[in-house]
Design an enzyme around this catalytic site. Structure first.
Site, PDB file in Angstrom:
ATOM      1  N   CYS A 175      36.587  39.167  40.351  1.00  0.00           N
ATOM      2  CA  CYS A 175      35.231  38.787  39.908  1.00  0.00           C
ATOM      3  C   CYS A 175      34.158  39.437  40.788  1.00  0.00           C
ATOM      4  O   CYS A 175      33.182  40.005  40.276  1.00  0.00           O
ATOM      5  CB  CYS A 175      35.089  37.269  39.916  1.00  0.00           C
ATOM      6  N   HIS A 199      29.529  32.634  42.873  1.00  0.00           N
ATOM      7  CA  HIS A 199      29.341  33.439  44.083  1.00  0.00           C
ATOM      8  C   HIS A 199      27.905  33.977  44.073  1.00  0.00           C
ATOM      9  O   HIS A 199      27.267  34.064  43.015  1.00  0.00           O
ATOM     10  CB  HIS A 199      30.229  34.684  44.088  1.00  0.00           C
TER      11      HIS A 199
HETATM   12  P1  NAD Z   1      44.950  29.604  37.753  1.00  0.00           P
HETATM   13  O1  NAD Z   1      45.774  28.990  38.825  1.00  0.00           O
HETATM   14  O2  NAD Z   1      43.753  28.887  37.253  1.00  0.00           O
HETATM   15  O3  NAD Z   1      45.856  29.931  36.487  1.00  0.00           O
HETATM   16  C1  NAD Z   1      47.134  30.473  36.581  1.00  0.00           C
HETATM   17  C2  NAD Z   1      48.008  29.848  35.497  1.00  0.00           C
HETATM   18  O4  NAD Z   1      49.296  30.449  35.558  1.00  0.00           O
HETATM   19  C3  NAD Z   1      48.213  28.346  35.685  1.00  0.00           C
HETATM   20  O5  NAD Z   1      48.044  27.715  34.447  1.00  0.00           O
HETATM   21  C4  NAD Z   1      49.663  28.225  36.172  1.00  0.00           C
HETATM   22  O6  NAD Z   1      50.270  27.009  35.773  1.00  0.00           O
HETATM   23  C5  NAD Z   1      50.295  29.424  35.515  1.00  0.00           C
HETATM   24  N1  NAD Z   1      51.491  29.911  36.193  1.00  0.00           N
HETATM   25  C6  NAD Z   1      51.898  29.689  37.472  1.00  0.00           C
HETATM   26  N2  NAD Z   1      53.059  30.327  37.703  1.00  0.00           N
HETATM   27  C7  NAD Z   1      53.394  30.951  36.543  1.00  0.00           C
HETATM   28  C8  NAD Z   1      54.489  31.755  36.150  1.00  0.00           C
HETATM   29  N3  NAD Z   1      55.460  32.062  37.003  1.00  0.00           N
HETATM   30  N4  NAD Z   1      54.521  32.223  34.880  1.00  0.00           N
HETATM   31  C9  NAD Z   1      53.524  31.954  33.980  1.00  0.00           C
HETATM   32  N5  NAD Z   1      52.461  31.173  34.305  1.00  0.00           N
HETATM   33  C10 NAD Z   1      52.404  30.702  35.570  1.00  0.00           C
HETATM   34  O7  NAD Z   1      44.579  31.051  38.285  1.00  0.00           O
HETATM   35  P2  NAD Z   1      43.321  31.924  37.851  1.00  0.00           P
HETATM   36  O8  NAD Z   1      42.158  31.513  38.668  1.00  0.00           O
HETATM   37  O9  NAD Z   1      43.216  31.935  36.382  1.00  0.00           O
HETATM   38  O10 NAD Z   1      43.759  33.340  38.411  1.00  0.00           O
HETATM   39  C11 NAD Z   1      44.601  34.211  37.669  1.00  0.00           C
HETATM   40  C12 NAD Z   1      44.378  35.620  38.165  1.00  0.00           C
HETATM   41  O11 NAD Z   1      43.017  35.986  37.920  1.00  0.00           O
HETATM   42  C13 NAD Z   1      44.611  35.834  39.661  1.00  0.00           C
HETATM   43  O12 NAD Z   1      45.085  37.141  39.864  1.00  0.00           O
HETATM   44  C14 NAD Z   1      43.217  35.712  40.236  1.00  0.00           C
HETATM   45  O13 NAD Z   1      43.066  36.370  41.470  1.00  0.00           O
HETATM   46  C15 NAD Z   1      42.387  36.388  39.147  1.00  0.00           C
HETATM   47  N6  NAD Z   1      40.979  35.994  39.093  1.00  0.00           N
HETATM   48  C16 NAD Z   1      40.606  34.705  39.275  1.00  0.00           C
HETATM   49  C17 NAD Z   1      39.260  34.383  39.239  1.00  0.00           C
HETATM   50  C18 NAD Z   1      38.782  32.990  39.478  1.00  0.00           C
HETATM   51  O14 NAD Z   1      37.668  32.824  39.956  1.00  0.00           O
HETATM   52  N7  NAD Z   1      39.538  31.967  39.170  1.00  0.00           N
HETATM   53  C19 NAD Z   1      38.305  35.375  38.993  1.00  0.00           C
HETATM   54  C20 NAD Z   1      38.728  36.684  38.748  1.00  0.00           C
HETATM   55  C21 NAD Z   1      40.078  36.988  38.818  1.00  0.00           C
END
Ligand code: NAD
Length: 343
Positions: free
Chosen positions: A141, A220
């Protein structure tokens, strides 16, 4: 344009938003999402008519909770052309081999290391280079926010250097176990922070970032200083950003003085989940002095990468051959604004 079958692995903060966005695209079909636990979001997906796929060894757990999955993860992978991996950072890479086994294209998120994919991606910076690649990594992000402005600036002058401070939210609103709750934490207490390194995976420039974490979950905020090769005026840069896709100039004099008021605005506009995929730049913060340019912007971490994920799908599937084509469809279907919020 043909219709591309897409699956989303990981239905959390990013995955659920990307899944909803895919459903709005005229050239994509959401085949289903992967859930690993039968929690409330399985019920939400069900209400939205989204098919759930689960790991084989979790089928029984879901059935016990009354959730009827459409199949296993492997069933989903066998039915799609592109997978968007939105599993937690570091988990996506563990799926890489499985995605290759099914010969599907994959989109990873910024929590993975750059090596996970063929190319780190931002629509405004390298869409054409991403066309037809086997895998892409949509940068984080904070990096997406910086790249939207830097790649726009690059269009009017060579960038000599960038210095930015990232004031990071401590956690997403749903995360109850993360902090700090009463401290400001250098993150990390060394320079540069990883954001500069991440920007360089897409854009080769002289950039140094510093980051601190603060006790908030909303957004942020960045303060950015750029030195250009050519002189530029304040009105030049306002005009540039007002014409940059996914960038919205906001004015503090109409009550938008903080991230709290920005989220309130998203609520009042009826934005789903209070999302703000646009990068919000305070117009009053923009300053230009010869070749130096400065501004402050706010980043809604939960939604800013959603449009770039949709474009990444179009790039690997070669559904649009120019950045402008995919931006037009993505931004229209997702209701993304640009220009000046005051106008
Ligand atoms: P999150 O924890 O909200 O969601 C991840 C999901 O994946 C959860 O529902 C979890 O139960 C599931 N999960 C866990 N292990 C798993 C597996 N082995 N197989 C399938 N599903 C599984 O995480 P998020 O915030 O959505 O982040 C996801 C990605 O996006 C990360 O790489 C993160 O760095 C990136 N990201 C996050 C944000 C943010 O602010 N949240 C912003 C930009 C990028």
């Amino acid at each position: 344009m043909g219709s591309i079958r897409v699956g989303v692995n990981g239905y959390g903060t990013i995955g659920k938003r990307v899944a909803d966005a895919i459903k709005l695209q005229p050239d994509m079909e959401l085949v289903g999402v992967v859930k690993t636990k039968p929690d409330y979001s399985s019920m939400v997906a069900n209400r939205y008519g989204i098919n759930i796929y689960v790991p084989e060894n979790a089928l029984k757990k879901f059935e016990e909770k009354g959730v009827d999955p459409s199949g296993t993860i492997e069933d989903l992978l066998s039915r799609i052309d592109v997978v968007v991996d939105a599993t937690p950072g570091g988990v996506g890479v563990t799926y890489k081999e499985l995605y290759s086994k099914y010969g599907i294209k994959s989109i990873f998120q910024g929590g993975e290391k750059p090596e996970v994919a063929t190319l780190s991606f931002n629509t405004l910076c390298n869409y054409e280079e991403a066309l037809g690649k086997q895998s892409l990594r949509v940068v984080s992000c904070n990096t997406t926010a910086l790249l939207r402005t830097l790649c726009a600036l690059r269009g009017i002058s060579r960038i000599k250097k960038v210095r930015a401070t990232i004031v990071r939210r401590a956690a997403d609103p749903k995360e109850v176990k993360k902090g700090p709750i009463n401290a400001i934490v250098p993150n990390p207490p060394k320079i540069p922070s990883h954001h500069a390194i991440d920007v360089k995976t897409v854009l080769d420039i002289d950039i140094i970032t510093m980051a601190v974490v603060v006790p908030t979950t909303l957004m942020h905020l960045h303060t950015v200083y750029v030195e250009l090769e050519s002189s530029i005026t304040k009105s030049d840069i306002e005009e540039l950003f007002a014409n940059t896709p996914r960038v919205l100039l906001i004015d503090s004099s109409i009550g938008l003085k903080s991230t709290a008021e920005l989220i309130e605005l998203a609520r009042d506009l009826g934005r789903k989940r209070n999302d703000i995929p646009e990068l919000l730049i305070w117009q009053d913060s923009i300053e230009a002095k010869g070749t130096e340019v400065m501004w402050m912007h706010a980043v809604h971490q939960e939604s800013i990468v959603v449009p770039e994920n949709i474009d990444a799908i179009r790039a690997v599937a070669q559904l649009a051959h120019k950045a402008s084509e995919t931006i037009e469809v993505t931004d229209r279907t997702l209701g993304i604004l640009r220009g000046r919020l005051t106008s």
